[in-house]
Design a protein around this motif. Structure first.
Motif, PDB file in Angstrom:
ATOM      1  N   TYR A   1       3.992  10.405  17.689  1.00 26.22           N
ATOM      2  CA  TYR A   1       4.499  11.699  17.227  1.00 26.22           C
ATOM      3  C   TYR A   1       5.492  11.512  16.085  1.00 26.22           C
ATOM      4  N   ALA A   2       6.440  10.593  16.259  1.00 25.47           N
ATOM      5  CA  ALA A   2       7.459  10.360  15.233  1.00 25.47           C
ATOM      6  C   ALA A   2       6.826   9.844  13.941  1.00 25.47           C
TER       7      ALA A   2
ATOM      8  N   LEU B   1       4.968  10.747   8.294  1.00 26.16           N
ATOM      9  CA  LEU B   1       3.872  10.668   7.325  1.00 26.16           C
ATOM     10  C   LEU B   1       3.582  12.020   6.688  1.00 26.16           C
ATOM     11  N   ILE B   2       3.736  13.073   7.460  1.00 29.88           N
ATOM     12  CA  ILE B   2       3.565  14.417   6.899  1.00 29.88           C
ATOM     13  C   ILE B   2       4.628  14.677   5.838  1.00 29.88           C
ATOM     14  N   LYS B   3       5.861  14.306   6.144  1.00 27.86           N
ATOM     15  CA  LYS B   3       6.957  14.498   5.190  1.00 27.86           C
ATOM     16  C   LYS B   3       6.730  13.710   3.905  1.00 27.86           C
ATOM     17  N   LYS B   4       5.986  12.614   4.002  1.00 25.39           N
ATOM     18  CA  LYS B   4       5.713  11.760   2.844  1.00 25.39           C
ATOM     19  C   LYS B   4       4.447  12.186   2.104  1.00 25.39           C
TER      20      LYS B   4
ATOM     21  N   MET C   1       0.845  -1.192   0.000  1.00 24.17           N
ATOM     22  CA  MET C   1       0.000   0.000   0.000  1.00 24.17           C
ATOM     23  C   MET C   1       0.875   1.235   0.000  1.00 24.17           C
ATOM     24  N   GLU C   2       0.703   2.087  -0.960  1.00 22.96           N
ATOM     25  CA  GLU C   2       1.514   3.296  -1.051  1.00 22.96           C
ATOM     26  C   GLU C   2       1.006   4.321  -0.052  1.00 22.96           C
ATOM     27  N   LEU C   3       1.836   4.652   0.921  1.00 28.29           N
ATOM     28  CA  LEU C   3       1.422   5.533   2.004  1.00 28.29           C
ATOM     29  C   LEU C   3       1.804   6.980   1.687  1.00 28.29           C
ATOM     30  N   THR C   4       1.053   7.552   0.762  1.00 29.78           N
ATOM     31  CA  THR C   4       1.206   8.950   0.409  1.00 29.78           C
ATOM     32  C   THR C   4      -0.145   9.476  -0.057  1.00 29.78           C
TER      33      THR C   4
END
Length: 248
Positions: A19-20, A25-28, A1-4
């Motif tokens: 948090y990490a 995920l935000i960066k991705k 599954m592409e997590l973007t």
């Protein structure tokens, strides 16, 4: 599954692994919402991360129902749920351990809360082209640690639930069920367990979670957990004894 380009809810997102993982995920390129019961901690984390947050007690049925209603109204494209919130007590079983009360709190947060939230979010997740539920368990999910006895019980229960849910939903939905089993991670919650001295940075867990989902690895081991699991499958008694060496 592409997590973007996904909308993701992270429980316990105000610190530690949650948090990490939110940060990564935000960066991705994902939209992330964090939730938890501590409003001050969530507000601080959300400002640092640049995300939305929803305050809620995941052990309270009414609070969870309100959370789900808000998600359905404001984040109708939610496609990933990360059940990360957890609590654990360091102690040993015995006649004065008060194990029932400790277990009650641990099961409410570590087992009943993710089971309830998952069930209520299934209708929304089923509407998405693809979706995922990610349960953060532990290396104690496949063998107990004697100084975390009822925490081990709760994580074992969530492991079993994850397997059953994966098989059930695979029959007629596009929802994938991932389980993350970390070894010791350095977080605020693991200070009493030696997390500062021996734990991995939470960013390591976050990266493994991201990699595992993208590679469709439904059981994601972090740190020493993979080798510990292999040892357990080879010789359960020896693996449990080694895992608890010096603790009993």
């Amino acid at each position: 599954m592409e997590l973007t380009k996904k909308t993701v809810l992270v429980t316990g997102g105000g610190s530690g692994i949650g948090y990490a993982t939110a940060m990564l995920l935000i960066k991705k390129g994902n939209q992330v919402i964090i939730t938890g019961r501590n409003a001050e901690k969530l507000d601080k984390a959300a400002k640092e991360l640049g995300v939305d947050y929803i305050v809620g007690d995941l052990t309270d049925a009414d609070s969870v129902a309100s959370l789900v209603k808000k998600l359905e109204a404001d984040y109708s494209d939610l496609s990933v749920l990360i059940n990360n919130a957890g609590v654990g007590f360091v102690y040993k079983l015995g006649e004065s351990a008060n194990a029932v009360e400790k277990a009650r709190q641990e099961f409410e947060t570590n087992y009943f809360a993710p089971v309830r939230l998952t069930e209520l979010l299934l209708p929304l997740l089923k509407k998405q082209p693809e979706a995922a539920i990610v349960n953060i368990t532990s290396n104690v999910a496949f063998h107990p640690l004697v100084v975390l006895p009822t925490y081990s019980d709760a994580k074992t229960a969530l492991h079993s639930h994850s397997v059953a849910l994966r098989l059930t939903l695979s029959a007629d939905t596009n929802i994938k069920i991932f389980e993350v089993m970390p070894s010791l991670i350095n977080t605020d919650a693991t200070k009493d367990m030696g997390g500062e001295q021996h734990g991995l940075p939470p960013e390591v867990a976050a990266q493994e979670i991201y990699n595992g989902i993208n590679e469709d690895r439904y059981e994601i081991f972090v740190g020493e957990a993979g080798q510990q699991y292999a040892d357990y499958l080879t010789d359960p008694n020896a693996a449990v004894a080694k895992f608890n060496q010096g603790l009993y």
